[in-house]
Design a protein around this motif. Sequence first.
Motif, PDB file in Angstrom:
ATOM      1  N   TYR A  51      49.108  36.718  40.125  1.00 36.93           N
ATOM      2  CA  TYR A  51      48.884  38.278  39.611  1.00 36.93           C
ATOM      3  C   TYR A  51      49.540  38.281  38.057  1.00 36.93           C
ATOM      4  O   TYR A  51      48.997  39.250  37.215  1.00 36.93           O
ATOM      5  CB  TYR A  51      49.424  39.041  40.551  1.00 36.93           C
ATOM      6  N   PRO A  52      50.756  37.913  37.816  1.00 39.28           N
ATOM      7  CA  PRO A  52      51.356  38.230  36.613  1.00 39.28           C
ATOM      8  C   PRO A  52      50.604  37.252  35.726  1.00 39.28           C
ATOM      9  O   PRO A  52      50.582  38.343  34.461  1.00 39.28           O
ATOM     10  CB  PRO A  52      52.905  37.362  36.868  1.00 39.28           C
ATOM     11  N   VAL A  53      49.837  36.336  35.687  1.00 39.21           N
ATOM     12  CA  VAL A  53      49.000  36.101  34.586  1.00 39.21           C
ATOM     13  C   VAL A  53      47.934  36.730  34.398  1.00 39.21           C
ATOM     14  O   VAL A  53      47.296  36.667  33.221  1.00 39.21           O
ATOM     15  CB  VAL A  53      48.897  34.296  34.835  1.00 39.21           C
ATOM     16  N   ILE A  54      47.239  37.005  35.560  1.00 37.87           N
ATOM     17  CA  ILE A  54      46.029  37.813  35.355  1.00 37.87           C
ATOM     18  C   ILE A  54      46.601  39.257  34.530  1.00 37.87           C
ATOM     19  O   ILE A  54      45.695  39.718  33.619  1.00 37.87           O
ATOM     20  CB  ILE A  54      45.270  38.517  36.805  1.00 37.87           C
ATOM     21  N   GLU A  55      47.732  39.901  34.953  1.00 38.81           N
ATOM     22  CA  GLU A  55      48.129  41.269  34.272  1.00 38.81           C
ATOM     23  C   GLU A  55      48.482  40.578  32.917  1.00 38.81           C
ATOM     24  O   GLU A  55      48.450  41.678  31.932  1.00 38.81           O
ATOM     25  CB  GLU A  55      49.499  41.708  34.902  1.00 38.81           C
ATOM     26  N   ALA A  56      48.951  39.558  32.575  1.00 36.34           N
ATOM     27  CA  ALA A  56      49.005  39.219  31.300  1.00 36.34           C
ATOM     28  C   ALA A  56      48.073  38.913  30.324  1.00 36.34           C
ATOM     29  O   ALA A  56      47.945  38.881  29.008  1.00 36.34           O
ATOM     30  CB  ALA A  56      49.938  37.750  31.019  1.00 36.34           C
ATOM     31  N   GLY A  57      46.682  38.924  30.897  1.00 41.59           N
ATOM     32  CA  GLY A  57      45.606  39.028  30.072  1.00 41.59           C
ATOM     33  C   GLY A  57      44.614  37.615  30.532  1.00 41.59           C
ATOM     34  O   GLY A  57      43.710  37.294  29.635  1.00 41.59           O
ATOM     35  N   ALA A  58      45.118  36.717  31.153  1.00 42.19           N
ATOM     36  CA  ALA A  58      44.215  35.716  31.858  1.00 42.19           C
ATOM     37  C   ALA A  58      42.796  35.807  32.175  1.00 42.19           C
ATOM     38  O   ALA A  58      42.426  37.168  32.798  1.00 42.19           O
ATOM     39  CB  ALA A  58      44.902  34.730  32.849  1.00 42.19           C
ATOM     40  N   PHE A  59      41.925  35.317  31.566  1.00 42.74           N
ATOM     41  CA  PHE A  59      40.312  35.760  31.595  1.00 42.74           C
ATOM     42  C   PHE A  59      39.748  35.031  32.983  1.00 42.74           C
ATOM     43  O   PHE A  59      39.144  35.512  33.532  1.00 42.74           O
ATOM     44  CB  PHE A  59      39.564  35.249  30.505  1.00 42.74           C
ATOM     45  N   SER A  60      40.194  33.767  33.221  1.00 46.63           N
ATOM     46  CA  SER A  60      39.592  33.070  34.442  1.00 46.63           C
ATOM     47  C   SER A  60      40.674  32.116  35.106  1.00 46.63           C
ATOM     48  O   SER A  60      41.725  31.950  34.278  1.00 46.63           O
ATOM     49  CB  SER A  60      38.624  32.179  33.928  1.00 46.63           C
ATOM     50  N   LEU A  94      41.642  25.705  39.782  1.00 43.79           N
ATOM     51  CA  LEU A  94      42.723  25.030  40.037  1.00 43.79           C
ATOM     52  C   LEU A  94      42.255  23.349  39.563  1.00 43.79           C
ATOM     53  O   LEU A  94      41.239  23.253  39.117  1.00 43.79           O
ATOM     54  CB  LEU A  94      42.767  24.819  41.644  1.00 43.79           C
ATOM     55  N   LYS A  95      43.525  22.800  39.403  1.00 42.79           N
ATOM     56  CA  LYS A  95      43.331  21.462  38.963  1.00 42.79           C
ATOM     57  C   LYS A  95      42.545  20.558  39.812  1.00 42.79           C
ATOM     58  O   LYS A  95      42.166  19.499  39.083  1.00 42.79           O
ATOM     59  CB  LYS A  95      44.755  20.887  38.569  1.00 42.79           C
ATOM     60  N   THR A  96      42.214  21.092  40.823  1.00 47.75           N
ATOM     61  CA  THR A  96      41.182  20.325  41.724  1.00 47.75           C
ATOM     62  C   THR A  96      39.724  20.311  41.232  1.00 47.75           C
ATOM     63  O   THR A  96      38.738  19.644  42.076  1.00 47.75           O
ATOM     64  CB  THR A  96      41.379  20.492  43.181  1.00 47.75           C
ATOM     65  N   SER A  97      39.593  21.282  40.447  1.00 51.11           N
ATOM     66  CA  SER A  97      38.078  21.622  39.748  1.00 51.11           C
ATOM     67  C   SER A  97      37.480  20.215  39.359  1.00 51.11           C
ATOM     68  O   SER A  97      38.285  19.512  38.543  1.00 51.11           O
ATOM     69  CB  SER A  97      38.197  22.802  38.729  1.00 51.11           C
ATOM     70  N   ARG A  98      36.280  20.224  39.434  1.00 46.83           N
ATOM     71  CA  ARG A  98      35.702  19.071  38.816  1.00 46.83           C
ATOM     72  C   ARG A  98      35.390  19.360  37.288  1.00 46.83           C
ATOM     73  O   ARG A  98      35.606  20.290  36.826  1.00 46.83           O
ATOM     74  CB  ARG A  98      34.270  18.762  39.289  1.00 46.83           C
ATOM     75  N   LEU A 122      36.468  32.667  38.496  1.00 49.62           N
ATOM     76  CA  LEU A 122      37.909  32.778  39.362  1.00 49.62           C
ATOM     77  C   LEU A 122      37.373  31.837  40.635  1.00 49.62           C
ATOM     78  O   LEU A 122      36.330  31.619  41.249  1.00 49.62           O
ATOM     79  CB  LEU A 122      37.980  34.013  40.135  1.00 49.62           C
ATOM     80  N   GLU A 123      38.363  30.808  40.676  1.00 54.77           N
ATOM     81  CA  GLU A 123      38.318  30.130  41.860  1.00 54.77           C
ATOM     82  C   GLU A 123      38.174  30.816  43.221  1.00 54.77           C
ATOM     83  O   GLU A 123      38.767  31.808  43.287  1.00 54.77           O
ATOM     84  CB  GLU A 123      39.543  29.181  41.946  1.00 54.77           C
ATOM     85  N   SER A 124      37.391  30.235  43.955  1.00 56.97           N
ATOM     86  CA  SER A 124      36.898  31.005  45.274  1.00 56.97           C
ATOM     87  C   SER A 124      38.157  31.407  45.910  1.00 56.97           C
ATOM     88  O   SER A 124      38.182  32.623  46.493  1.00 56.97           O
ATOM     89  CB  SER A 124      36.144  30.074  46.121  1.00 56.97           C
ATOM     90  N   GLN A 125      39.386  30.667  46.247  1.00 53.31           N
ATOM     91  CA  GLN A 125      40.434  31.214  46.952  1.00 53.31           C
ATOM     92  C   GLN A 125      41.075  32.276  46.240  1.00 53.31           C
ATOM     93  O   GLN A 125      41.756  33.063  46.697  1.00 53.31           O
ATOM     94  CB  GLN A 125      41.368  29.993  46.945  1.00 53.31           C
ATOM     95  N   VAL A 126      41.121  32.198  44.696  1.00 51.50           N
ATOM     96  CA  VAL A 126      41.711  33.336  44.091  1.00 51.50           C
ATOM     97  C   VAL A 126      40.969  34.474  44.261  1.00 51.50           C
ATOM     98  O   VAL A 126      41.492  35.491  44.346  1.00 51.50           O
ATOM     99  CB  VAL A 126      41.631  32.710  42.567  1.00 51.50           C
ATOM    100  N   ALA A 127      39.646  34.494  44.274  1.00 51.49           N
ATOM    101  CA  ALA A 127      38.835  35.768  44.206  1.00 51.49           C
ATOM    102  C   ALA A 127      39.013  36.117  45.558  1.00 51.49           C
ATOM    103  O   ALA A 127      39.031  37.501  45.773  1.00 51.49           O
ATOM    104  CB  ALA A 127      37.290  35.334  44.058  1.00 51.49           C
TER     105      ALA A 127
END
Length: 227
Positions: A104-113, A116-120, A138-143
């Motif tokens: 949540y802090p990084v989303i509030e800071a302005g992160a757009f997407s 996870l590093k497990t992404s292909r 957004l990663e499905s777990q994040v969403a």
Amino acid sequence: MSRALDVEGREASAIRVLLVDDHEMVRIGLAAVLDTEDGIEVVGEAGNGKDGVRLAMAYKPEVVLMDLVMEEMDGVETTRQIMEQLPETKVIVLTSYLDDSKLYPVIEAGAFSYLLKTSRAGEIADAIRAASRGQSVLESQVAAKMMNRFRQPKPSAQKAPHEELTEREMDVLKLVAQGLSNQDIADRLFISIKTVKFHVTNVLNKLGVEDRTQAAIYAHKHDLALD
């Protein structure tokens, strides 16, 4: 260690990407993979947040791939500083962490997407292209976490102390505020003095005041003294 790459001669249509991650092997791997993708150009690499901000100011990338846990300056503060200076830049978080204290802090800071590093590799490239089009990924777990957070019922507004008073206690408060004695209140309400004292005690406790004078002040402040 951080290094800036020469971006002269890149394709005009290429999406300029800056990598910010304190693990050199991660940066090397990402750069190698992304440089094989059509329309994506890695313009710089930073091994910490401070260098990330510096290179972002120098290269003005369209997209920043941002790690969260780094020495000197973490990804949240790095994102915040980049967004303050380059509000059009899209920061894509690429991390191993899913906990609320980082999400949540990084989303509030302005992160757009948020990925996870497990992404292909292809998913990361697609997220970069989507970001350049103004589409957040957004990663499905994040969403799911964010949706659950918004679905949680909001706490009801806290009631004012006098809203906890019963109808009879409110009658007593109004009469106290008018300066009536216990005997006068008893006569007005056709109840015993003992009952009046009982109600006065409850009123003081519920309002959180120490005496009748403070109760009267409270009543006048909240326009409760008159019917």
